[in-house]
Design an enzyme around this catalytic site. Structure first.
Site, short mmCIF file in Angstrom:
data_model
loop_
_atom_site.label_atom_id
_atom_site.label_comp_id
_atom_site.label_asym_id
_atom_site.label_seq_id
_atom_site.Cartn_x
_atom_site.Cartn_y
_atom_site.Cartn_z
N CYS A 1 66.60 -40.67 -48.44
CA CYS A 1 65.52 -40.28 -49.34
C CYS A 1 65.47 -41.23 -50.52
O CYS A 1 66.39 -41.26 -51.33
CB CYS A 1 65.73 -38.85 -49.87
SG CYS A 1 65.28 -37.58 -48.71
N CYS B 1 68.43 -35.11 -46.71
CA CYS B 1 68.16 -36.45 -46.18
C CYS B 1 69.06 -37.50 -46.82
O CYS B 1 69.03 -38.66 -46.42
CB CYS B 1 66.69 -36.83 -46.30
SG CYS B 1 65.97 -36.66 -47.93
N CYS C 1 62.46 -33.86 -46.15
CA CYS C 1 63.64 -33.78 -45.29
C CYS C 1 63.58 -34.98 -44.35
O CYS C 1 62.74 -35.86 -44.51
CB CYS C 1 63.74 -32.45 -44.54
SG CYS C 1 62.47 -32.15 -43.30
#
Length: 145
Positions: free
Chosen positions: A89, A85, A11
């Protein structure tokens, strides 16, 4: 099983959702899973609300640390789960990838925070089952009481 399944939860801050998911994977997967968590922009702390929530599952999250993706081992994971995210990410090598669109519970009420916690618990159990792990029946019995 030849080796434990390597599962990564990501996250943004690595202070709530991914920390709880890592804890639930450890609780439910036992020796059959090696769980990791990290953040795309780690906060440096584990949220005290997450620590309190996991106490209800007899898990001490206070021993965890918020960490960045750079702190992860250089391996190909069996599964990578991202949690809100988005573009932050990066692609992480894995056999399986999924995104769980769970809201960041940091500023939620205790009741709403617990809903997110229970949703993560449920999703982790499903993930581990889908990956072929048997969930500890005794632990599930305690959760229902």
């Amino acid at each position: 099983m030849a080796h434990p399944i390597n599962v990564l939860f990501v996250c943004v801050e690595n202070s709530n959702r991914s920390q709880m998911a890592e804890a639930f994977a450890r609780l439910h997967g036992g020796e059959g899973v090696t769980a990791f968590s990290a953040g795309s922009r780690p906060s440096g702390i584990v949220n005290p609300k997450a620590i309190a929530a996991l106490r209800g599952f007899d898990y001490d999250l206070s021993k965890h640390h918020s960490k960045s993706l750079d702190a992860l081992p250089s391996i190909e994971f069996d599964a990578v789960i991202t949690m809100g995210c988005g573009d932050a990410c990066p692609h992480i090598r894995s056999h399986f990838h999924d995104d769980w669109p769970l809201l960041d519970p940091s500023d939620m009420s205790p009741a709403a925070y617990n809903e997110i916690c229970h949703a993560i618990n449920s999703k982790v159990k499903t993930l581990l089952s889908d990956l072929g792990l048997v969930i500890d029946a005794e632990l599930q019995k305690r959760e229902r009481t």
